[in-house]
Design a protein around this motif. Structure first.
Motif, PDB file in Angstrom:
ATOM      1  N   THR A  31       0.824  -1.220   0.000  1.00 30.68           N
ATOM      2  CA  THR A  31       0.000   0.000   0.000  1.00 30.68           C
ATOM      3  C   THR A  31       0.857   1.268   0.000  1.00 30.68           C
ATOM      4  O   THR A  31       0.419   2.295  -0.487  1.00 30.68           O
ATOM      5  CB  THR A  31      -0.973   0.035   1.197  1.00 30.68           C
ATOM      6  OG1 THR A  31      -0.222  -0.042   2.405  1.00 30.68           O
ATOM      7  CG2 THR A  31      -1.978  -1.100   1.132  1.00 30.68           C
ATOM      8  N   THR A  72      -2.765  -9.139   7.814  1.00 22.64           N
ATOM      9  CA  THR A  72      -3.350  -7.853   7.408  1.00 22.64           C
ATOM     10  C   THR A  72      -4.248  -7.277   8.506  1.00 22.64           C
ATOM     11  O   THR A  72      -4.660  -7.982   9.425  1.00 22.64           O
ATOM     12  CB  THR A  72      -4.212  -8.021   6.146  1.00 22.64           C
ATOM     13  OG1 THR A  72      -5.297  -8.894   6.455  1.00 22.64           O
ATOM     14  CG2 THR A  72      -3.411  -8.573   4.979  1.00 22.64           C
ATOM     15  N   ILE A  97      -7.690  -0.778   1.734  1.00 19.00           N
ATOM     16  CA  ILE A  97      -6.354  -0.675   2.346  1.00 19.00           C
ATOM     17  C   ILE A  97      -6.200  -1.740   3.428  1.00 19.00           C
ATOM     18  O   ILE A  97      -5.187  -2.457   3.477  1.00 19.00           O
ATOM     19  CB  ILE A  97      -6.143   0.745   2.934  1.00 19.00           C
ATOM     20  CG1 ILE A  97      -6.080   1.792   1.821  1.00 19.00           C
ATOM     21  CG2 ILE A  97      -4.900   0.802   3.818  1.00 19.00           C
ATOM     22  CD1 ILE A  97      -4.859   1.727   0.936  1.00 19.00           C
ATOM     23  N   ARG A  98      -7.212  -1.889   4.267  1.00 19.40           N
ATOM     24  CA  ARG A  98      -7.107  -2.865   5.378  1.00 19.40           C
ATOM     25  C   ARG A  98      -6.963  -4.299   4.872  1.00 19.40           C
ATOM     26  O   ARG A  98      -6.421  -5.149   5.548  1.00 19.40           O
ATOM     27  CB  ARG A  98      -8.324  -2.748   6.300  1.00 19.40           C
ATOM     28  CG  ARG A  98      -8.383  -1.431   7.043  1.00 19.40           C
ATOM     29  CD  ARG A  98      -9.346  -1.492   8.203  1.00 19.40           C
ATOM     30  NE  ARG A  98     -10.724  -1.497   7.804  1.00 19.40           N
ATOM     31  CZ  ARG A  98     -11.476  -0.406   7.582  1.00 19.40           C
ATOM     32  NH1 ARG A  98     -10.938   0.788   7.723  1.00 19.40           N
ATOM     33  NH2 ARG A  98     -12.745  -0.511   7.237  1.00 19.40           N
ATOM     34  N   ALA A 101      -3.005  -3.951   3.769  1.00 23.25           N
ATOM     35  CA  ALA A 101      -2.002  -3.387   4.691  1.00 23.25           C
ATOM     36  C   ALA A 101      -1.585  -4.415   5.740  1.00 23.25           C
ATOM     37  O   ALA A 101      -2.430  -4.989   6.421  1.00 23.25           O
ATOM     38  CB  ALA A 101      -2.588  -2.156   5.379  1.00 23.25           C
ATOM     39  N   ASN A 106       3.177  -1.657   8.603  1.00 23.29           N
ATOM     40  CA  ASN A 106       2.736  -0.564   9.479  1.00 23.29           C
ATOM     41  C   ASN A 106       3.866  -0.099  10.390  1.00 23.29           C
ATOM     42  O   ASN A 106       3.924   1.079  10.766  1.00 23.29           O
ATOM     43  CB  ASN A 106       1.504  -0.995  10.285  1.00 23.29           C
ATOM     44  CG  ASN A 106       0.699   0.185  10.773  1.00 23.29           C
ATOM     45  OD1 ASN A 106       0.845   0.605  11.919  1.00 23.29           O
ATOM     46  ND2 ASN A 106      -0.119   0.768   9.905  1.00 23.29           N
ATOM     47  N   TYR A 113       1.022   7.937   9.361  1.00 22.27           N
ATOM     48  CA  TYR A 113       0.612   6.530   9.392  1.00 22.27           C
ATOM     49  C   TYR A 113       1.289   5.830  10.576  1.00 22.27           C
ATOM     50  O   TYR A 113       2.074   6.412  11.295  1.00 22.27           O
ATOM     51  CB  TYR A 113       0.978   5.854   8.075  1.00 22.27           C
ATOM     52  CG  TYR A 113       0.292   6.465   6.869  1.00 22.27           C
ATOM     53  CD1 TYR A 113      -1.011   6.945   6.938  1.00 22.27           C
ATOM     54  CD2 TYR A 113       0.962   6.563   5.648  1.00 22.27           C
ATOM     55  CE1 TYR A 113      -1.636   7.497   5.830  1.00 22.27           C
ATOM     56  CE2 TYR A 113       0.340   7.111   4.534  1.00 22.27           C
ATOM     57  CZ  TYR A 113      -0.958   7.580   4.624  1.00 22.27           C
ATOM     58  OH  TYR A 113      -1.564   8.127   3.530  1.00 22.27           O
TER      59      TYR A 113
END
Ligand SMILES: Cc1cc2nc3c(=O)[nH]c(=O)nc-3n(C[C@H](O)[C@H](O)[C@H](O)COP(=O)(O)OP(=O)(O)OC[C@H]3O[C@@H](n4cnc5c(N)ncnc54)[C@H](O)[C@@H]3O)c2cc1C
Length: 266
Positions: A31, A72, A97-98, A101, A106, A113
């Protein structure tokens, strides 16, 4: 410029390839890194990924959860055992996105972010990388240096007691705006006083950080407006907030005690 994609069956093989090729970037959910390529970032010319099933595993044993780096946000939300992370995972972007991601990505995401990373930092998580287990706080400090060309395998943490964990993401655009401030806290209380406090902030630096001054000011105090007063006074100590299109560093500093106070008293 053409981009190549190399897929390895194990994370160790991917890590070796990444370490050997300065022009390669590890590809998690993509992403951010695919967006970088689409926006013309020419500092890399190949993606390295792995299909290692261990990186997609979630285990919960003996009160400890372990998430493979490729897990994810959507997967976290779907797993009732990870309820403490549901709110944080749900605060990351929109559904598309979820769905892509990852937890590992992350931890490398620059502010604004890194919302899940804020929650994991308050949970005192440990990162499995380069054959070692590194405290998340240290990993975050070293992510652009010592860990820049390594592959995160997993993240583990002790599941918090019910009601001990708190999370808030303050954003201007609902439901999927980026963060003005993100705060996560794990508070243990006994006999009407806070016995231990771990607080993490997002957007109050270029990556998630611990609020050590506020933590220290809370221990031994009752969780009341009077009891948290000193913690709110030192809430921004040691911070260096970002300025972006959403909010200035000044604004973030001004509103931090308000949101921290609400979170602590909720
Ligand atoms: C429209 C949009 C909205 C977003 N909203 C949010 C939001 O609200 N909150 C938020 O926190 N984030 C948000 N993000 C950022 C991003 O989607 C998440 O932070 C996500 O978790 C990044 O993970 P990824 O797997 O996609 O990372 P990637 O893009 O695959 O990788 C990001 C970086 O991490 C490195 N990396 C990834 N996995 C590993 C690994 N296992 N080991 C070593 N290095 C690794 C990559 O090499 C790259 O440098 C948003 C992004 C977009 C495009």
């Amino acid at each position: 410029m053409a981009l190549t994609l190399q897929t390895f069956p194990t994370s160790d093989a991917a890590a070796a390839a990444l370490a050997a090729d300065g022009a390669a970037r590890y590809l998690g959910g993509g992403t951010l890194v695919v967006r970088d390529a689409n926006e013309g970032d020419v500092t890399f010319s190949s993606y390295i990924r792995t299909t290692d099933p261990a990186l997609s595993a979630v285990t919960v044993t003996g009160g400890r959860a372990k998430l493979g780096a490729s897990v994810t946000m959507g997967r976290i939300i779907a797993d009732e055992r990870l309820e403490c992370l549901t709110k944080a995972a749900h605060s990351v972007g929109g559904p598309a996105i979820r769905n892509m991601a990852t937890v590992g990505g992350n931890l490398f995401a620059p502010a604004p972010y890194g919302d899940l990373g804020v929650a994991l930092l308050a949970l005192d998580a440990a990162v499995e990388i380069g054959g070692a287990s590194v405290p998340l706080a240290r990993f975050l400090k070293e992510r652009d240096t010592a860990h820049a060309r390594s592959v995160v395998k997993s993240i583990s943490f002790a599941l918090p007691n019910t009601d001990a964990f708190r999370f808030i993401k303050v954003s201007r655009i609902k439901p999927k705006g980026v963060s003005v401030i993100t705060i996560a806290a794990v508070l243990e209380e006994s006999g009407g006083a806070i016995t231990s406090a771990r607080i993490a902030y997002g957007c109050m630096a270029d990556r998630p950080i611990r609020a050590t001054a506020a933590e220290g000011a809370l221990v031994g105090k009752p969780r009341t407006a009077e009891g948290i007063r000193d913690a709110l006074k030192v809430a921004s100590e040691g911070t260096d907030p970002i300025t972006d299109a959403i909010a200035s560093a000044w604004y973030r500093t001004q509103v931090l005690p308000v949101h921290l106070g609400r979170l602590l008293l909720a």
